[in-house]
Design a protein around this motif. Sequence first.
Motif, short mmCIF file in Angstrom:
data_model
loop_
_atom_site.label_atom_id
_atom_site.label_comp_id
_atom_site.label_asym_id
_atom_site.label_seq_id
_atom_site.Cartn_x
_atom_site.Cartn_y
_atom_site.Cartn_z
N GLN A 444 -0.75 0.35 8.52
CA GLN A 444 -0.77 1.63 7.58
C GLN A 444 0.17 0.93 6.20
OE1 GLN A 444 2.20 4.53 8.41
NE2 GLN A 444 3.31 3.42 9.77
N THR A 445 -0.16 1.66 5.25
CA THR A 445 0.39 1.16 4.05
C THR A 445 1.20 2.34 3.63
OG1 THR A 445 -1.66 -0.33 3.47
CG2 THR A 445 -0.21 0.46 1.51
N VAL A 446 2.49 2.20 2.94
CA VAL A 446 3.29 2.90 2.54
C VAL A 446 3.34 3.00 1.04
CG1 VAL A 446 5.83 3.64 2.49
CG2 VAL A 446 4.80 2.70 4.34
N VAL A 447 3.19 4.15 0.51
CA VAL A 447 3.03 4.40 -0.79
C VAL A 447 3.91 5.43 -1.58
CG1 VAL A 447 0.62 3.68 -0.95
CG2 VAL A 447 1.08 6.17 -0.69
N ASP A 448 4.20 5.33 -2.78
CA ASP A 448 4.80 6.57 -3.52
C ASP A 448 4.10 7.68 -3.36
OD1 ASP A 448 7.08 5.04 -3.95
OD2 ASP A 448 6.23 4.50 -5.71
N GLY A 449 4.64 8.88 -3.50
CA GLY A 449 4.06 10.22 -3.37
C GLY A 449 3.45 10.46 -4.84
N THR A 450 2.75 9.66 -5.65
CA THR A 450 2.32 10.13 -6.72
C THR A 450 0.72 9.90 -6.71
OG1 THR A 450 2.33 7.78 -7.56
CG2 THR A 450 4.18 9.29 -7.64
N ASN A 451 -0.19 10.50 -7.80
CA ASN A 451 -1.43 10.55 -7.60
C ASN A 451 -1.83 8.83 -8.06
OD1 ASN A 451 -1.13 13.06 -7.55
ND2 ASN A 451 -2.50 13.69 -9.15
N ASP A 452 -1.25 8.27 -8.82
CA ASP A 452 -1.57 6.95 -9.33
C ASP A 452 -1.32 6.07 -8.22
OD1 ASP A 452 -2.08 7.85 -11.86
OD2 ASP A 452 -0.24 7.36 -12.81
#
Length: 462
Positions: A444-452
Amino acid sequence: MKYISTRGQVAPIGFIDAILMGLADDGGLLVPTELPKLSAETLAAWQKLSYPELALELFTLFANDEIPRGELKQLVDASYATFRDAHVTPVRRIHDGLHVLELFHGPTFAFKDIALQFLGNLYGYIAKQRDATIHILGATSGDTGASAIEGVRGKEGIRICILHPHGKVSRVQELQMTTIADDNVLNLAVEGTFDDCQRIIKELFADVEFKHQYHLRAINSINIARILAQTVYYFYAYFRLADEGQAGAVNFSVPTGNFGDIFAGYLAKQMGLPVGKLILATNENNILERFVREGVYQPGEFRGTYSPSMDIQVASNFERYLYYLCGGDAAAVASYMNAFKQEGRIVIEGEKLAQVQADFAAYGVRNDECLDAIGGYYDQYGYLLDPHTACGVAATDAVAGEGEVTIALSTAHPAKFNEAIELRGITQSYPEQIQALFDKPQSQTVVDGTNDAVKSELLKFF
């Protein structure tokens, strides 16, 4: 039959195009132009059908002959051949006033399998028929993700990306999503809540140019196929009680976060199924309970609970119900939703509020009530509830009238939520398929909670 948007700015489209559009291009949700009205004779005939046979009849009403009946039957049969129980969704009697509809006998032990096994096969069929690329994008509070991935993993012409709130799903739910090794699967763990994941999905789909350029398709219950597939088990469950001599209306108690599951029950009732109360069971994230009781739809403070799949503030299917509440007035719906976007709340009063309270009963289950239901029903009846089902049962105990018969929807196998089960000192054994997850590597990849941030990962994946 055609499909139109709740906001009125999409020309009527056919069944397959509605499935492919997912979220309506005007930001609304797709609904059928009309609902079939089923006669008593039709219901009597359907009572004799197996689950796949019943599903075929219901899908036929909404598919407009766009899929030849023989091919539709193959899709249905393949979808429900993966279930571990011959009845697909068996009904268990707990006591005279309460039955449990077990919806967890599919591949991922959750009710989402019932719609997503079918939708996955349907997407595969459409990809082949139209020689199309399908990129599925979805958000999950826990169960949708695993079920969606299982429905399309390894299928040619399909890629799927699922967003889930990082650290806010159960361990088993996380493992079911992130131990899948197929190249057509991407898991993004979003820093935030499910509502953040759902907002990102809706806003990416609302970017019509991006949606069309990358062939984005919806797997969440914004897709009308999900709702239609879920109406089937309301009919099937009612028929099983009718087999035992139960006459008249039956209540359904539904653990509810995104409003899709109970909205399917609402449609079944509108089509003619003799439903008594539709009991809307929430947890401490009780925006929907407040709406039914007071007419105010307004997100509150997020609360983590023992029923994490219901930890939702903004219910994606609420707009569909609002459309019917407004008598099909799309302009009124668009006005309400614009007010919600601007002001963060919707207020319903007068006759409309009275109609809401006629359509639903509601009860918000506190954390301790949820655990008490798990422990109490296990001790008294020897039946183990998962925490979401426990919310539905606790709500039944709170609002069902004396002498009424209620079917509580059991949305997940208790093994998926052992964290809550252990708090009542109950030891359970995992099914073999779930136990095997603990030894598999995760991806899995952890990402910020933003559209971009999400869009960047999507572009690499596509």
